[in-house]
Design an enzyme around this catalytic site. Structure first.
Site, PDB file in Angstrom:
ATOM      1  N   GLY A  89      90.662 -47.937  68.601  1.00  0.00           N
ATOM      2  CA  GLY A  89      92.045 -47.597  68.291  1.00  0.00           C
ATOM      3  C   GLY A  89      92.376 -46.186  68.720  1.00  0.00           C
ATOM      4  N   ALA A  90      93.593 -46.022  69.262  1.00  0.00           N
ATOM      5  CA  ALA A  90      94.036 -44.715  69.744  1.00  0.00           C
ATOM      6  C   ALA A  90      95.396 -44.370  69.183  1.00  0.00           C
ATOM      7  CB  ALA A  90      94.061 -44.704  71.269  1.00  0.00           C
ATOM      8  N   GLY A  91      95.588 -44.671  67.901  1.00  0.00           N
ATOM      9  CA  GLY A  91      96.761 -44.150  67.200  1.00  0.00           C
ATOM     10  C   GLY A  91      96.412 -42.762  66.692  1.00  0.00           C
ATOM     11  N   ALA A 114      94.960 -41.771  63.890  1.00  0.00           N
ATOM     12  CA  ALA A 114      93.611 -41.641  63.328  1.00  0.00           C
ATOM     13  C   ALA A 114      92.568 -41.658  64.438  1.00  0.00           C
ATOM     14  CB  ALA A 114      93.346 -42.760  62.323  1.00  0.00           C
ATOM     15  N   PHE A 142     110.912 -35.570  50.079  1.00  0.00           N
ATOM     16  CA  PHE A 142     110.518 -36.948  50.335  1.00  0.00           C
ATOM     17  C   PHE A 142     110.195 -37.611  49.005  1.00  0.00           C
ATOM     18  CE2 PHE A 142     109.276 -39.900  53.651  1.00  0.00           C
ATOM     19  CZ  PHE A 142     109.961 -39.380  54.720  1.00  0.00           C
ATOM     20  N   ASP A 163      93.206 -56.452  63.315  1.00  0.00           N
ATOM     21  CA  ASP A 163      92.008 -56.892  64.039  1.00  0.00           C
ATOM     22  C   ASP A 163      90.727 -56.233  63.503  1.00  0.00           C
ATOM     23  OD1 ASP A 163      94.088 -57.906  65.506  1.00  0.00           O
ATOM     24  OD2 ASP A 163      93.619 -56.833  67.357  1.00  0.00           O
ATOM     25  N   GLN A 203     102.852 -52.077  50.760  1.00  0.00           N
ATOM     26  CA  GLN A 203     104.076 -51.345  50.431  1.00  0.00           C
ATOM     27  C   GLN A 203     105.296 -51.952  51.121  1.00  0.00           C
ATOM     28  OE1 GLN A 203     104.924 -47.078  51.887  1.00  0.00           O
ATOM     29  NE2 GLN A 203     104.629 -46.970  49.677  1.00  0.00           N
ATOM     30  N   HIS A 237     108.937 -50.965  52.053  1.00  0.00           N
ATOM     31  CA  HIS A 237     109.756 -49.760  52.157  1.00  0.00           C
ATOM     32  C   HIS A 237     111.197 -50.146  51.838  1.00  0.00           C
ATOM     33  CE1 HIS A 237     111.794 -46.312  53.817  1.00  0.00           C
ATOM     34  NE2 HIS A 237     110.658 -45.713  54.052  1.00  0.00           N
ATOM     35  N   LEU A 282     112.687 -49.646  60.527  1.00  0.00           N
ATOM     36  CA  LEU A 282     112.712 -48.669  59.451  1.00  0.00           C
ATOM     37  C   LEU A 282     113.789 -47.612  59.608  1.00  0.00           C
ATOM     38  CD1 LEU A 282     110.818 -48.170  56.978  1.00  0.00           C
ATOM     39  CD2 LEU A 282     110.152 -46.123  58.206  1.00  0.00           C
ATOM     40  N   GLU A 297     112.845 -42.633  54.839  1.00  0.00           N
ATOM     41  CA  GLU A 297     113.154 -42.075  53.544  1.00  0.00           C
ATOM     42  C   GLU A 297     113.740 -40.670  53.681  1.00  0.00           C
ATOM     43  OE1 GLU A 297     110.209 -43.249  50.570  1.00  0.00           O
ATOM     44  OE2 GLU A 297     109.842 -41.103  50.435  1.00  0.00           O
ATOM     45  N   ARG A 306     108.474 -45.609  46.380  1.00  0.00           N
ATOM     46  CA  ARG A 306     109.018 -46.729  47.146  1.00  0.00           C
ATOM     47  C   ARG A 306     108.996 -48.046  46.395  1.00  0.00           C
ATOM     48  NH1 ARG A 306     106.546 -44.985  53.027  1.00  0.00           N
ATOM     49  NH2 ARG A 306     108.014 -43.265  53.238  1.00  0.00           N
ATOM     50  N   HIS A 315     105.782 -52.727  55.045  1.00  0.00           N
ATOM     51  CA  HIS A 315     105.627 -51.451  55.718  1.00  0.00           C
ATOM     52  C   HIS A 315     104.193 -50.971  55.865  1.00  0.00           C
ATOM     53  CE1 HIS A 315     106.958 -47.608  57.171  1.00  0.00           C
ATOM     54  NE2 HIS A 315     106.462 -46.947  56.148  1.00  0.00           N
ATOM     55  N   ARG A 319     101.488 -46.013  48.338  1.00  0.00           N
ATOM     56  CA  ARG A 319     101.381 -44.771  49.089  1.00  0.00           C
ATOM     57  C   ARG A 319     102.677 -43.971  49.006  1.00  0.00           C
ATOM     58  NH1 ARG A 319     103.145 -43.174  54.159  1.00  0.00           N
ATOM     59  NH2 ARG A 319     103.662 -45.257  54.882  1.00  0.00           N
ATOM     60  N   LEU A 349     100.668 -40.110  57.551  1.00  0.00           N
ATOM     61  CA  LEU A 349     100.460 -39.229  58.710  1.00  0.00           C
ATOM     62  C   LEU A 349      99.440 -38.163  58.337  1.00  0.00           C
ATOM     63  CD1 LEU A 349     104.076 -38.911  60.179  1.00  0.00           C
ATOM     64  CD2 LEU A 349     102.175 -40.281  61.031  1.00  0.00           C
TER      65      LEU A 349
HETATM   66  C1  FAD Z   1     108.330 -47.307  61.171  1.00  0.00           C
HETATM   67  C2  FAD Z   1     107.276 -46.530  60.430  1.00  0.00           C
HETATM   68  C3  FAD Z   1     107.548 -45.251  59.976  1.00  0.00           C
HETATM   69  C4  FAD Z   1     106.581 -44.515  59.307  1.00  0.00           C
HETATM   70  N1  FAD Z   1     106.877 -43.248  58.886  1.00  0.00           N
HETATM   71  C5  FAD Z   1     105.915 -42.511  58.278  1.00  0.00           C
HETATM   72  C6  FAD Z   1     106.161 -41.165  57.889  1.00  0.00           C
HETATM   73  O1  FAD Z   1     107.239 -40.623  58.112  1.00  0.00           O
HETATM   74  N2  FAD Z   1     105.181 -40.477  57.296  1.00  0.00           N
HETATM   75  C7  FAD Z   1     103.936 -41.032  57.065  1.00  0.00           C
HETATM   76  O2  FAD Z   1     103.079 -40.348  56.538  1.00  0.00           O
HETATM   77  N3  FAD Z   1     103.678 -42.300  57.440  1.00  0.00           N
HETATM   78  C8  FAD Z   1     104.624 -43.053  58.040  1.00  0.00           C
HETATM   79  N4  FAD Z   1     104.341 -44.343  58.415  1.00  0.00           N
HETATM   80  C9  FAD Z   1     102.979 -44.854  58.283  1.00  0.00           C
HETATM   81  C10 FAD Z   1     102.111 -44.310  59.380  1.00  0.00           C
HETATM   82  O3  FAD Z   1     102.876 -44.079  60.529  1.00  0.00           O
HETATM   83  C11 FAD Z   1     101.001 -45.256  59.775  1.00  0.00           C
HETATM   84  O4  FAD Z   1     100.351 -45.718  58.633  1.00  0.00           O
HETATM   85  C12 FAD Z   1      99.984 -44.540  60.638  1.00  0.00           C
HETATM   86  O5  FAD Z   1     100.621 -43.969  61.739  1.00  0.00           O
HETATM   87  C13 FAD Z   1      98.875 -45.445  61.095  1.00  0.00           C
HETATM   88  O6  FAD Z   1      98.087 -44.770  62.046  1.00  0.00           O
HETATM   89  P1  FAD Z   1      96.742 -45.383  62.569  1.00  0.00           P
HETATM   90  O7  FAD Z   1      96.180 -44.408  63.523  1.00  0.00           O
HETATM   91  O8  FAD Z   1      95.909 -45.819  61.436  1.00  0.00           O
HETATM   92  O9  FAD Z   1      97.187 -46.725  63.334  1.00  0.00           O
HETATM   93  P2  FAD Z   1      98.157 -46.984  64.582  1.00  0.00           P
HETATM   94  O10 FAD Z   1      98.923 -45.813  64.995  1.00  0.00           O
HETATM   95  O11 FAD Z   1      98.872 -48.239  64.281  1.00  0.00           O
HETATM   96  O12 FAD Z   1      97.132 -47.244  65.760  1.00  0.00           O
HETATM   97  C14 FAD Z   1      96.345 -48.390  65.836  1.00  0.00           C
HETATM   98  C15 FAD Z   1      95.547 -48.309  67.106  1.00  0.00           C
HETATM   99  O13 FAD Z   1      94.562 -49.312  67.092  1.00  0.00           O
HETATM  100  C16 FAD Z   1      94.548 -49.991  68.301  1.00  0.00           C
HETATM  101  N5  FAD Z   1      94.046 -51.343  68.038  1.00  0.00           N
HETATM  102  C17 FAD Z   1      94.509 -52.246  67.155  1.00  0.00           C
HETATM  103  N6  FAD Z   1      93.767 -53.366  67.218  1.00  0.00           N
HETATM  104  C18 FAD Z   1      92.819 -53.148  68.144  1.00  0.00           C
HETATM  105  C19 FAD Z   1      91.759 -53.915  68.672  1.00  0.00           C
HETATM  106  N7  FAD Z   1      91.533 -55.165  68.267  1.00  0.00           N
HETATM  107  N8  FAD Z   1      90.989 -53.378  69.637  1.00  0.00           N
HETATM  108  C20 FAD Z   1      91.228 -52.122  70.102  1.00  0.00           C
HETATM  109  N9  FAD Z   1      92.206 -51.355  69.628  1.00  0.00           N
HETATM  110  C21 FAD Z   1      92.981 -51.861  68.668  1.00  0.00           C
HETATM  111  C22 FAD Z   1      95.939 -49.913  68.841  1.00  0.00           C
HETATM  112  O14 FAD Z   1      95.923 -49.987  70.226  1.00  0.00           O
HETATM  113  C23 FAD Z   1      96.354 -48.528  68.361  1.00  0.00           C
HETATM  114  O15 FAD Z   1      95.981 -47.576  69.317  1.00  0.00           O
HETATM  115  C24 FAD Z   1     105.319 -45.088  59.073  1.00  0.00           C
HETATM  116  C25 FAD Z   1     105.036 -46.377  59.535  1.00  0.00           C
HETATM  117  C26 FAD Z   1     106.005 -47.100  60.194  1.00  0.00           C
HETATM  118  C27 FAD Z   1     105.689 -48.491  60.636  1.00  0.00           C
END
Ligand code: FAD
Ligand code: FES
Lengths: 584, 252
Positions: free
Chosen positions: A12-14, A16, A116, A221, A240, A242, A252, A255, A286, A353, A394, A400
């Site tokens: 994963g490259a979000g 985290a 918030f 996954d 959660q 929202h 979304l 908030e 929420r 959410h 949460r 974030l």
């Molecule tokens: C619309 C919206 C607004 C939000 N606003 C806020 C906010 O203002 N403040 C706050 O604190 N939180 C907020 N959140 C929550 C927060 O954004 C998310 O919980 C958080 O960004 C998740 O980050 P992550 O790195 O865990 O996952 P993600 O950013 O979802 O990344 C997941 C990664 O995993 C990879 N992946 C998934 N499955 C596989 C697989 N099988 N194999 C390989 N790679 C895979 C994807 O390619 C992706 O790179 C919001 C959420 C949403 C939906």
């Protein structure tokens, strides 16, 4: 099949995953496998902000933040973890600023902060300005900034690689991570990544609901891969909702809109949150706001011909403020609803959410095989994980934060582990499970369609395990999911090719959603109380005597191959704060 | 050419919002044929829905092999830039009603990048150009203990170009880029701009030198295609002009 060897593999490259990658790459040979190009990750959708008690605009401190997090989570939060979250928040924000994140600024040039939901001064006295933000695209800026720094550090990405299986080898009777198996979208090739340590950062699972703020690709996954290999999932009943999703679409509206002064109104124009949360009003937590909205709707005070939504009113705010602080969400209203938020209220409804539950970890990000034993070499961070800093609900801006604090921690811990340990032997035929899964789906002549089953799943989840739940509705969902899982065995795909077969991948993702939906429903059925995001109309009160504990769900496979869910429980870590009734 | 149709979902509703729309899609799958072809699909759809919803209906109900990228479905992840009725747009931000649904809606892959299958193109050259402009903050000296200070005005200076979602709608709408894939393209320049004009950054000179290259900003012929294509409303051409001016004056 190809075999690769890396010290550390990140799934994963979000937010985290990339935060972990920046640390791990400096310390070990690291590969990041991601099913999306990094900048497509759903962290980019986050709008409102990231919490940290910087005290740049008014008095604040991390202890208040810890308290709010624990209270917001309805006391199911592990308090030692919450304390780390709140303390390390300050450096997490400053780290991002130093990496280049363009935060909004105060007149003094420091990072600006806004209000918030659920964040308060001095243990609930009044709302506090704790959210650090960049307009209403904080997540976008975090994702971009982290990707930029990955480019700078030379992080190695495998883009459009879908991780579908977790490899586990028993070493002296201890389940140990050996690597992962991935499917390459462009070619259909299967790759085995042998790794000393693996970090899951694969995000949430919100796509099992119909009205959701989550991306199409958030299909759990990572959770499913671990669960299928016998590892537990924690607190999956806590999801959660929202309060402010665009009516029917679920997109979304942050908030932060209420943080800027936006007000929720029913069909009579009444500011109904005053009744439910006299102090925090529209900025109560929420779960409280979402239930209040549905209560208004059920009691006939919803808006529109079908009375099925309420309004988010921004019309009293100056257009300049909307343009400066909420440009994206006001544009969503214009694009998708044809509504001008300067002059018209926006129809909204609660939207699925965020998954509070997930793969259980300790505060170093190490994955747990049961209440106490870690799986050596296996880590998880971000929405896929359950540390648990969010407990039963949460707080906004804490995710974030979570992805940055625990992404960093797990990146360091995993790389340090890799430096000290050797590769674990791969299991025999490491790719077998994925190969069989892919082969079966491609050769299946079954009559069931992925889209049909997914739609039925989403409908039953929305109808039965959303904001309000009862024994009856949850049982209906459990039965329906069991039926869908049966039918899923008979699913087939039309695209039989190897190249960019997204038809196949959608089928695999649906299988993950079905497994996780079942865990969620079964966990919810057993929790006969109401707490945070889990609200049981038949048990409307919190029951600390029987349920002040985390749910741990395990997959059990009987001799004939039939699987079932076994529930166990884990104590909550309480340090400073004794559970109190939650009032806002 | 096969023209599958959907069964009427909501038959019997006189005031059903659904209309029948023809999607004319450029199909290409080298596993099957080296030639690309146009294929028509008819779909019952609410005009308030998005082109992405139409593509999903086709994929989910008519032809599972139709291939495109998408994730967020509301214009922030940058996955689904495509040429819709000849213009680059995000499928998830384009509503049917804004397209004249009386006529077939044409959908094809963005231009200038190699098509791999249907609407999916090879994004690697695009991201390579981005990486080549040093898209990260560069600072010298010791890190401050707290945050770096930046005035609200200095922060505002580069606000527009921070909005980029790297969808490639701009770069793949640029005639210069179509003719010569070596050109950095608008998106890379936008991302260089984002750092050149950030008061905290100290590598502006280096980035300007990179863009002073024969494949750099001077190739831009100010056709404004990029600005029209940007789904985030970034004034792309203006940003490119600002970079050109900075190259001349060395002031930024
Ligand atoms: C619309 C919206 C607004 C939000 N606003 C806020 C906010 O203002 N403040 C706050 O604190 N939180 C907020 N959140 C929550 C927060 O954004 C998310 O919980 C958080 O960004 C998740 O980050 P992550 O790195 O865990 O996952 P993600 O950013 O979802 O990344 C997941 C990664 O995993 C990879 N992946 C998934 N499955 C596989 C697989 N099988 N194999 C390989 N790679 C895979 C994807 O390619 C992706 O790179 C919001 C959420 C949403 C939906
Ligand atoms: S699907 Fe994310 S931008 Fe369109």
């Amino acid at each position: 099949m190809k075999i690769h060897k890396y010290d550390t593999v990140i799934v994963g490259a979000g937010g985290a995953g990339m935060r972990a990658a920046i640390e791990a790459t400096k310390r070990s040979r690291t590969a990041v496998l991601t099913k999306l190009y990094p900048t497509r990750s759903h962290t980019g959708a986050a709008q409102g902000g990231m919490a940290a008690a910087l005290a740049n605009v008014e008095e604040d401190n991390w202890e208040w933040h810890t308290f709010d997090t624990v209270k917001g989570g309805d006391y199911l939060v592990d308090q030692d973890a919450a304390e780390i979250l709140a303390k390390e928040a300050i450096d997490a924000v400053l780290d991002l600023e130093k990496m280049g994140l363009p935060f909004n600024r105060t007149p003094d040039g420091t990072i600006d902060q806004r209000r918030f939901g659920g964040h308060s001064r001095n243990h609930g006295e009044a709302p506090v300005r704790r959210s650090c933000y960049a307009a209403d695209r904080t997540g976008h800026m975090i994702l971009q900034t982290l990707y930029q720094n990955c480019v700078k550090e030379g992080v190695e990405f495998f883009n459009e690689f879908y991780v579908l299986d977790q490899l586990i080898t028993e070493v002296d009777g201890v389940k140990t991570s050996a690597g992962v198996v991935a499917y390459e979208l462009a070619t259909g090739e299967i790759h085995v990544f042998q790794a000393k340590s693996v970090i899951y950062a694969s995000g949430g699972t919100g796509k099992f609901f119909k009205v959701t703020s989550n991306a199409h690709t958030l299909t759990g996954d990572g959770q499913a891969a671990c669960y299928r290999r016998g590892l537990p999932l924690e607190d999956m009943e806590f999801f959660q909702f929202h309060p402010t999703g665009i009516w029917r679409m679920g997109i979304l509206l942050t908030e932060g809109a209420r943080g800027e002064g936006g007000i929720l109104r029913n069909k009579d124009g009444e500011r109904f949150m005053e009744k439910y949360a006299p102090v925090m009003k529209d900025l109560a937590s929420r779960d409280v706001v979402s239930r209040s909205i549905y209560t208004e709707i059920r009691e006939g005070r919803g808006c529109g011909p079908e009375g099925d939504h309420v309004y988010l009113d921004l019309t009293h705010l100056p257009p300049e403020q909307l343009d400066a602080k909420l440009p994206d969400i006001t544009e969503f209203a214009r694009t998708y609803l044809g509504i001008e938020p300067y002059t018209d209220p926006i129809p909204i409804q609660p939207t699925a959410h965020y998954a509070m539950g997930g793969i259980p970890t300790n505060v170093e990000g190490e994955v747990l095989a049961d209440n106490t034993t870690v799986v050596p070499g296996l880590y998880a961070a971000g929405e896929v994980a359950c540390v648990s800093v969010h407990g039963a609900n949460r707080l906004g801006t804490n995710s974030l934060l979570d992805i940055n604090v625990f992404g960093k921690r797990s990146g360091i811990a995993a790389a340090e582990y890799a430096a000290k340990h050797d590769y674990v032997e791969l299991p025999e035929n490491p790719a077998e499970l994925v190969e069989t899964q892919v082969k079966n789906l491609l050769s299946s002549t079954g009559t069931e369609r992925v889209a049909v089953i997914r739609k039925e799943l989403q409908e039953t989840m929305d109808a039965n395990v959303m904001v309000f739940r009862t024994e009856q509705t949850i049982k209906t969902a459990v039965e329906k999911i069991a039926e869908l899982r049966e039918r899923y065995k008979n699913v087939s795909v039309q695209d039989k090719g190897k190249r960019f077969n997204t038809d196949l991948l959608e089928a695999i993702e649906l299988g993950n959603l079905l497994d996780l939906a079942e865990v969620m429903a079964v966990s919810a059925l057993a929790r006969k109380e109401s707490r945070g995001g889990h609200y049981r109309e038949d048990y409307p009160n919190r029951d600390d005597v029987n349920f002040m504990r985390h749910t741990m769900a395990y997959r059990e496979v009987a001799d004939g191959g039939k699987d079932s869910i076994r529930l166990d429980y884990k104590p909550v870590v309480q340090t400073r704060y004794q559970p109190m009734e939650r009032k806002y | 050419m096969a023209t599958p149709t959907l069964e009427k979902a909501e038959a019997g509703f006189a005031d059903s919002p659904y209309i029948t729309v023809t999607f004319r899609i450029r199909r290409f799958n080298p596993e099957i044929s080296d030639e690309a072809t146009w294929q028509d699909f008819q779909v019952e759809i609410d005009p308030k829905e998005r082109v992405l919803d139409g593509l999903h209906k086709i994929k989910w109900e008519l032809d599972g092999s139709l291939t495109f990228r998408r994730s967020c479905a509301h214009g922030i992840c940058g996955s689904d830039a495509m040429r819709i009725n000849g213009k680059n747009r995000l499928a998830c931000k384009t509503l049917i009603k804004d397209l004249n649904p009386e006529k077939p809606i044409t959908v094809e892959a963005i231009k200038g990048l190699t098509v791999l299958k249907d609407l999916v193109v090879d994004m690697d050259p695009f991201f390579q150009a981005y990486r080549d402009v040093m898209p990260f903050l560069v600072t010298k000296g010791n890190e401050p203990t707290r945050e770096r200070l930046q005035s609200a005005e200095d922060r505002e200076r580069f606000d527009d170009t921070t909005k980029c979602i790297l969808c490639a709608a701009c770069t793949s709408s640029c005639p210069v880029f179509w003719n010569d894939g070596q050109y950095f393209g608008p998106a890379a320049i936008v991302n260089a701009h984002r750092f050149i004009f950030d008061s905290r950054d100290e590598a502006g000179e280096q980035r300007l030198e990179i863009l002073n290259d024969k494949d750099g900003v001077w190739r831009c012929r100010t056709t404004f295609n990029c600005t029209d294509a940007c789904p985030r409303g970034i004034e792309v051409t203006k940003a490119i002009q600002e970079v050109k001016r900075a190259l001349i004056t060395r002031r930024f």
